[in-house]
Design a protein around this motif. Structure first.
Motif, PDB file in Angstrom:
ATOM      1  N   THR A  92      -9.554  -6.927   2.871  1.00  0.00           N
ATOM      2  CA  THR A  92      -9.088  -5.633   2.373  1.00  0.00           C
ATOM      3  C   THR A  92      -8.010  -5.064   3.302  1.00  0.00           C
ATOM      4  O   THR A  92      -8.070  -5.253   4.523  1.00  0.00           O
ATOM      5  N   GLY A  93      -7.004  -4.443   2.697  1.00  0.00           N
ATOM      6  CA  GLY A  93      -5.974  -3.774   3.492  1.00  0.00           C
ATOM      7  C   GLY A  93      -4.925  -4.682   4.088  1.00  0.00           C
ATOM      8  O   GLY A  93      -4.300  -4.350   5.092  1.00  0.00           O
ATOM      9  N   CYS A  94      -4.688  -5.854   3.467  1.00  0.00           N
ATOM     10  CA  CYS A  94      -3.697  -6.765   4.051  1.00  0.00           C
ATOM     11  C   CYS A  94      -2.440  -6.877   3.187  1.00  0.00           C
ATOM     12  O   CYS A  94      -1.566  -7.693   3.467  1.00  0.00           O
ATOM     13  N   GLY A  95      -2.330  -6.089   2.113  1.00  0.00           N
ATOM     14  CA  GLY A  95      -1.068  -6.074   1.372  1.00  0.00           C
ATOM     15  C   GLY A  95      -1.120  -6.629  -0.047  1.00  0.00           C
ATOM     16  O   GLY A  95      -0.083  -6.748  -0.693  1.00  0.00           O
ATOM     17  N   LYS A  96      -2.309  -6.956  -0.561  1.00  0.00           N
ATOM     18  CA  LYS A  96      -2.392  -7.570  -1.888  1.00  0.00           C
ATOM     19  C   LYS A  96      -1.938  -6.600  -2.986  1.00  0.00           C
ATOM     20  O   LYS A  96      -1.169  -6.970  -3.870  1.00  0.00           O
ATOM     21  N   THR A  97      -2.417  -5.369  -2.902  1.00  0.00           N
ATOM     22  CA  THR A  97      -2.063  -4.388  -3.943  1.00  0.00           C
ATOM     23  C   THR A  97      -0.573  -4.073  -3.899  1.00  0.00           C
ATOM     24  O   THR A  97       0.098  -4.023  -4.938  1.00  0.00           O
ATOM     25  N   ARG A  98      -0.057  -3.897  -2.691  1.00  0.00           N
ATOM     26  CA  ARG A  98       1.372  -3.598  -2.552  1.00  0.00           C
ATOM     27  C   ARG A  98       2.205  -4.743  -3.132  1.00  0.00           C
ATOM     28  O   ARG A  98       3.212  -4.534  -3.798  1.00  0.00           O
ATOM     29  N   PHE A  99       1.741  -5.970  -2.884  1.00  0.00           N
ATOM     30  CA  PHE A  99       2.454  -7.144  -3.390  1.00  0.00           C
ATOM     31  C   PHE A  99       2.494  -7.136  -4.923  1.00  0.00           C
ATOM     32  O   PHE A  99       3.561  -7.327  -5.530  1.00  0.00           O
ATOM     33  N   HIS A 116       7.676   0.783   9.368  1.00  0.00           N
ATOM     34  CA  HIS A 116       8.231   1.260   8.092  1.00  0.00           C
ATOM     35  C   HIS A 116       7.281   2.226   7.389  1.00  0.00           C
ATOM     36  O   HIS A 116       7.690   3.261   6.871  1.00  0.00           O
ATOM     37  N   GLU A 117       6.015   1.878   7.344  1.00  0.00           N
ATOM     38  CA  GLU A 117       5.062   2.642   6.533  1.00  0.00           C
ATOM     39  C   GLU A 117       4.567   3.921   7.208  1.00  0.00           C
ATOM     40  O   GLU A 117       4.179   4.860   6.544  1.00  0.00           O
ATOM     41  N   SER A 118       4.563   3.926   8.555  1.00  0.00           N
ATOM     42  CA  SER A 118       3.992   5.099   9.230  1.00  0.00           C
ATOM     43  C   SER A 118       5.054   6.004   9.846  1.00  0.00           C
ATOM     44  O   SER A 118       4.812   7.181  10.059  1.00  0.00           O
ATOM     45  N   PRO A 140       8.515  -0.634  -4.986  1.00  0.00           N
ATOM     46  CA  PRO A 140       7.552  -0.523  -3.889  1.00  0.00           C
ATOM     47  C   PRO A 140       8.004  -1.458  -2.764  1.00  0.00           C
ATOM     48  O   PRO A 140       8.270  -2.632  -3.007  1.00  0.00           O
ATOM     49  N   TRP A 141       8.124  -0.927  -1.565  1.00  0.00           N
ATOM     50  CA  TRP A 141       8.622  -1.747  -0.447  1.00  0.00           C
ATOM     51  C   TRP A 141       7.591  -2.810  -0.106  1.00  0.00           C
ATOM     52  O   TRP A 141       6.419  -2.506   0.102  1.00  0.00           O
ATOM     53  N   TYR A 142       8.039  -4.052  -0.096  1.00  0.00           N
ATOM     54  CA  TYR A 142       7.129  -5.136   0.272  1.00  0.00           C
ATOM     55  C   TYR A 142       7.852  -6.096   1.200  1.00  0.00           C
ATOM     56  O   TYR A 142       8.943  -6.561   0.882  1.00  0.00           O
ATOM     57  N   ARG A 143       7.249  -6.402   2.330  1.00  0.00           N
ATOM     58  CA  ARG A 143       7.824  -7.343   3.287  1.00  0.00           C
ATOM     59  C   ARG A 143       7.159  -8.698   3.068  1.00  0.00           C
ATOM     60  O   ARG A 143       5.963  -8.850   3.329  1.00  0.00           O
ATOM     61  N   PRO A 144       7.927  -9.676   2.552  1.00  0.00           N
ATOM     62  CA  PRO A 144       7.313 -10.988   2.311  1.00  0.00           C
ATOM     63  C   PRO A 144       6.821 -11.617   3.619  1.00  0.00           C
ATOM     64  O   PRO A 144       7.416 -11.402   4.677  1.00  0.00           O
ATOM     65  N   GLU A 156       6.891  -4.611  11.909  1.00  0.00           N
ATOM     66  CA  GLU A 156       7.902  -4.055  10.999  1.00  0.00           C
ATOM     67  C   GLU A 156       7.233  -3.221   9.891  1.00  0.00           C
ATOM     68  O   GLU A 156       7.703  -2.129   9.541  1.00  0.00           O
ATOM     69  N   ILE A 157       6.126  -3.741   9.375  1.00  0.00           N
ATOM     70  CA  ILE A 157       5.409  -3.033   8.295  1.00  0.00           C
ATOM     71  C   ILE A 157       4.861  -1.697   8.803  1.00  0.00           C
ATOM     72  O   ILE A 157       5.027  -0.659   8.153  1.00  0.00           O
ATOM     73  N   ILE A 158       4.228  -1.726   9.978  1.00  0.00           N
ATOM     74  CA  ILE A 158       3.619  -0.487  10.519  1.00  0.00           C
ATOM     75  C   ILE A 158       4.715   0.561  10.769  1.00  0.00           C
ATOM     76  O   ILE A 158       4.560   1.732  10.430  1.00  0.00           O
ATOM     77  N   THR A 183      -4.314  -3.920   8.278  1.00  0.00           N
ATOM     78  CA  THR A 183      -2.959  -3.353   8.353  1.00  0.00           C
ATOM     79  C   THR A 183      -2.997  -1.892   7.910  1.00  0.00           C
ATOM     80  O   THR A 183      -2.353  -1.032   8.500  1.00  0.00           O
ATOM     81  N   ARG A 184      -3.797  -1.628   6.859  1.00  0.00           N
ATOM     82  CA  ARG A 184      -3.899  -0.250   6.363  1.00  0.00           C
ATOM     83  C   ARG A 184      -4.372   0.701   7.471  1.00  0.00           C
ATOM     84  O   ARG A 184      -3.829   1.801   7.633  1.00  0.00           O
ATOM     85  N   MET A 185      -5.368   0.260   8.256  1.00  0.00           N
ATOM     86  CA  MET A 185      -5.890   1.125   9.325  1.00  0.00           C
ATOM     87  C   MET A 185      -4.844   1.346  10.423  1.00  0.00           C
ATOM     88  O   MET A 185      -4.724   2.445  10.965  1.00  0.00           O
ATOM     89  N   LEU A 186      -4.083   0.309  10.730  1.00  0.00           N
ATOM     90  CA  LEU A 186      -3.034   0.457  11.755  1.00  0.00           C
ATOM     91  C   LEU A 186      -1.975   1.451  11.276  1.00  0.00           C
ATOM     92  O   LEU A 186      -1.444   2.228  12.072  1.00  0.00           O
ATOM     93  N   ILE A 187      -1.702   1.430   9.977  1.00  0.00           N
ATOM     94  CA  ILE A 187      -0.742   2.395   9.418  1.00  0.00           C
ATOM     95  C   ILE A 187      -1.307   3.815   9.533  1.00  0.00           C
ATOM     96  O   ILE A 187      -0.592   4.761   9.880  1.00  0.00           O
ATOM     97  N   HIS A 188      -2.606   3.954   9.270  1.00  0.00           N
ATOM     98  CA  HIS A 188      -3.238   5.278   9.436  1.00  0.00           C
ATOM     99  C   HIS A 188      -3.034   5.798  10.858  1.00  0.00           C
ATOM    100  O   HIS A 188      -2.659   6.950  11.059  1.00  0.00           O
TER     101      HIS A 188
HETATM  102  P1  ADP Z   1      -5.114  -4.672  -0.169  1.00  0.00           P
HETATM  103  O1  ADP Z   1      -4.731  -4.535  -1.607  1.00  0.00           O
HETATM  104  O2  ADP Z   1      -4.981  -6.066   0.362  1.00  0.00           O
HETATM  105  O3  ADP Z   1      -6.453  -4.057   0.154  1.00  0.00           O
HETATM  106  P2  ADP Z   1      -2.816  -2.944   0.326  1.00  0.00           P
HETATM  107  O4  ADP Z   1      -1.812  -3.671  -0.471  1.00  0.00           O
HETATM  108  O5  ADP Z   1      -3.303  -1.647  -0.204  1.00  0.00           O
HETATM  109  O6  ADP Z   1      -4.071  -3.858   0.704  1.00  0.00           O
HETATM  110  O7  ADP Z   1      -2.203  -2.762   1.802  1.00  0.00           O
HETATM  111  C1  ADP Z   1      -2.486  -1.650   2.601  1.00  0.00           C
HETATM  112  C2  ADP Z   1      -1.198  -1.051   3.086  1.00  0.00           C
HETATM  113  O8  ADP Z   1      -0.592  -1.935   4.014  1.00  0.00           O
HETATM  114  C3  ADP Z   1      -0.179  -0.875   1.978  1.00  0.00           C
HETATM  115  O9  ADP Z   1      -0.294   0.410   1.398  1.00  0.00           O
HETATM  116  C4  ADP Z   1       1.131  -1.024   2.705  1.00  0.00           C
HETATM  117  O10 ADP Z   1       1.491   0.228   3.283  1.00  0.00           O
HETATM  118  C5  ADP Z   1       0.808  -1.951   3.849  1.00  0.00           C
HETATM  119  N1  ADP Z   1       1.219  -3.343   3.731  1.00  0.00           N
HETATM  120  C6  ADP Z   1       0.461  -4.423   4.026  1.00  0.00           C
HETATM  121  N2  ADP Z   1       1.148  -5.556   3.906  1.00  0.00           N
HETATM  122  C7  ADP Z   1       2.401  -5.211   3.524  1.00  0.00           C
HETATM  123  C8  ADP Z   1       3.617  -5.942   3.270  1.00  0.00           C
HETATM  124  N3  ADP Z   1       3.653  -7.285   3.381  1.00  0.00           N
HETATM  125  N4  ADP Z   1       4.717  -5.237   2.930  1.00  0.00           N
HETATM  126  C9  ADP Z   1       4.680  -3.895   2.832  1.00  0.00           C
HETATM  127  N5  ADP Z   1       3.576  -3.147   3.068  1.00  0.00           N
HETATM  128  C10 ADP Z   1       2.449  -3.786   3.422  1.00  0.00           C
END
Ligand code: ADP
Length: 267
Positions: free
Chosen positions: A42-49, A188-190, A14-18, A184-186, A221-226
């Motif tokens: 919510t939506g700041c990258g915790k799950t992706r991490f 890459h993801e969008s 899973p792509w993750y930008r530290p 960079e994240i937006i 961040t999630r909303m900006l990607i949307h």
């Molecule tokens: P949370 O678990 O904090 O609610 P997510 O991990 O689901 O949020 O993050 C929402 C989306 O934002 C992810 O699906 C991913 O596309 C993107 N994202 C946010 N931060 C990062 C990051 N550091 N590296 C890569 N993607 C990220």
């Protein structure tokens, strides 16, 4: 249906930008088997991490979205009745503890405190999980690791973790990434170009400044990607931002006007 642990292995990275030293700190916590709490909106990258780390460490990942109706049995397991009689089915926490997976309890404050306490014996030196109904004291697999996420914004007197729960974890703070990294994240993801991604991030920064002045949560961040994904689909930036950023976050007409104006500044 039986929940197989192998279904929880993450095959592709899973792509993750530290955004700081979170990777090395998490790895050290994992090596020490010190449970970790990921704190942030919510939506700041915790799950992706956590997905990235599970992949990196080669561990299966069992994720549970916590809610207030969740009971200890939903986590631990229960006897089920089928044509052949009754059989025990491990809950997600037990599955992870038995097979050495990472268990991720997402939004753990949503669960009631009497549910959350089932993690206590797993998160201290005992590393055990009593399966009371089954009469089994499960010793956690050496690779088992517990991660929880926690949104401090939702904190209230009614909903918070007990101190006795909190103090079992090391915590990593997550927040909106710096503008350059979020751009960079937006992108890459969008799939939008970096210039458009930068504008989206600038709109996000403006909206985040309204938090506490009429907005409960900032644009994530999630909303900006949307918004970026809609633009990448060929939607004009203004309606894309209206749909993905403004309409979901507030019903207040004045706040909508303020956000629409922020969008208009950039697009
Ligand atoms: P949370 O678990 O904090 O609610 P997510 O991990 O689901 O949020 O993050 C929402 C989306 O934002 C992810 O699906 C991913 O596309 C993107 N994202 C946010 N931060 C990062 C990051 N550091 N590296 C890569 N993607 C990220």
């Amino acid at each position: 249906m039986k929940d197989m642990i192998s279904d929880h292995l993450i095959a592709e990275q899973p792509w993750y930008r530290p955004t700081g030293n979170e990777l090395s700190l998490f790895e050290a916590a994992y090596a020490a088997r010190m449970p970790v709490m990921l704190k942030g909106p919510t939506g700041c990258g915790k799950t992706r991490f956590v997905e990235h780390m599970a992949w990196k460490l080669g561990r299966p990942l069992v994720t549970v979205a916590c809610n207030e109706d969740m009971t200890a049995s939903d986590l631990v397991g229960r006897f089920l009745l089928d044509a052949d009689g009754t059989h025990w089915q491990d809950g997600p926490l037990t599955l992870a503890a038995r097979h050495g997976a990472i268990c991720y309890l997402d939004e753990v404050v949503e669960a009631r405190q009497d549910t959350t306490v089932v993690i206590h014996p797993l998160t201290d030196n005992r590393r055990v999980l009593p399966l009371e109904k089954k009469g089994e004291l499960l010793k956690a697999h050496p690779d088992f690791f517990l991660v929880i996420s926690y949104n401090p914004g939702y904190q209230s007197l009614m909903k918070d973790l007990k101190q006795s729960t909190k103090q079992r974890f090391g915590a990593l703070d997550f927040d909106w990434p710096e503008e350059e990294i979020e751009t960079e994240i937006i992108a890459h993801e969008s799939g939008v170009d970096p210039e458009t991604a930068k504008k989206l991030v600038e709109i996000g920064t403006r909206a985040r400044n309204l938090k506490g002045h009429g907005l409960d949560e900032g644009i994530s961040t999630r909303m900006l990607i949307h918004a970026g994904k809609l633009i990448a689909q060929g939607v004009e930036p203004v309606p894309a931002c209206t749909m993905a950023l403004v309409r979901p976050i507030t019903d207040d007409p004045d706040m909508r006007d303020a956000l629409d104006a922020a969008v208009a500044t950039y697009f």
